[in-house]
Enzyme design. Sequence first.
Site, short mmCIF file in Angstrom:
data_model
loop_
_atom_site.label_atom_id
_atom_site.label_comp_id
_atom_site.label_asym_id
_atom_site.label_seq_id
_atom_site.Cartn_x
_atom_site.Cartn_y
_atom_site.Cartn_z
N GLU A 1 1.84 4.60 7.25
CA GLU A 1 0.75 4.06 6.43
C GLU A 1 0.13 5.18 5.59
OE1 GLU A 1 0.28 0.95 6.22
OE2 GLU A 1 0.34 -0.08 8.14
N HIS B 1 3.41 1.91 2.03
CA HIS B 1 4.00 2.37 3.30
C HIS B 1 5.52 2.25 3.28
CE1 HIS B 1 3.38 -1.92 5.03
NE2 HIS B 1 4.66 -1.73 4.98
N ASN C 1 0.83 -1.22 0.00
CA ASN C 1 0.00 0.00 0.00
C ASN C 1 0.86 1.27 0.00
OD1 ASN C 1 1.03 0.09 2.57
ND2 ASN C 1 -0.93 -0.01 3.64
C1 F6R Z 1 9.98 -2.63 8.20
C2 F6R Z 1 9.57 -1.65 7.21
C3 F6R Z 1 8.42 -1.91 6.29
C4 F6R Z 1 8.80 -2.94 5.21
C5 F6R Z 1 7.61 -3.20 4.28
C6 F6R Z 1 7.93 -4.26 3.25
O1 F6R Z 1 11.08 -2.12 8.95
O2 F6R Z 1 10.14 -0.62 7.17
O3 F6R Z 1 8.04 -0.71 5.68
O4 F6R Z 1 9.89 -2.47 4.48
O5 F6R Z 1 6.52 -3.62 5.04
O6 F6R Z 1 8.10 -5.49 3.91
P1 F6R Z 1 8.64 -6.78 3.15
O7 F6R Z 1 10.07 -6.52 2.84
O8 F6R Z 1 8.48 -7.89 4.16
O9 F6R Z 1 7.80 -6.96 1.94
#
Ligand code: F6R
Length: 242
Positions: free
Chosen positions: A143, A138, A136
């Site tokens: 968010e 983030h 999304n």
């Molecule tokens: C966690 C963070 C989150 C992740 C995102 C993608 O420290 O900063 O923004 O980068 O949720 O997560 P993955 O890499 O598991 O797809």
Amino acid sequence: MKLIETASYEEMSQKAAGVIYEQVKSKPNTVLGLATGGTPLGTYRELIHLHLQKKESFQKFYTVNLDEYVGLADDHPQSYHTYMDEHLFQHLDIPASHTHLPRGLAEDLDGECKRYDQVIKQLGGIDLQLLGIGQNGHIGFNEPGTSFNSRTHVVELTESTRKANARYFSNKDDVPTHAITMGIQSIMESSEILLIASGKKKAEAILRLVEDEITEDFPASVLKRHPNLTLIADYEAMSLLK
Ligand code: F6R
């Protein structure tokens, strides 16, 4: 924005680790902003490999992580403290006092957010920030709808983020409902940003990031305003780009 497409997750990880390694080599007291999640695991593996192979020391290097779950102790198996220890810190010669994450068990959460901003300030800001991207849009746990002017703050996690992170917990209900995250402004103040993305499930987010307007409804879009942003993504994550 500099775009680098790779043939595989492994190549993405090698390239990202190479950027970090070069940064530490040219500035041993680098302040590195770090992310957790699935995407950076390969980057951390490659970084450890480079460290063991080339013997570059990480003793002078500092880290500040993007986020931590509220309510989890540092040594909780699913805390981001534990993740970082297991996947990176214990394999490098970095002093524990040089690694920083928000404290999920802080009694005064607002005070903890201020303390964390102060930590970043006292380190002189972030030289290189590694980021993953949520489906999304983030970044950190910022968010959709988060102000671009935000500093470290407490967030309520969206259902989609809790669902995405449930894979690390035995039960979806165990996923914490809140987290402390570095704010978008602090991320944007980093001298350099390295965004990594892999796999088909990130393709729409990468498409929106590259081709759509800058809006708080899609937090990662703000990164396009950064003068020194590199996106390293594998072909699957880039597959929807024209
Ligand atoms: C966690 C963070 C989150 C992740 C995102 C993608 O420290 O900063 O923004 O980068 O949720 O997560 P993955 O890499 O598991 O797809």
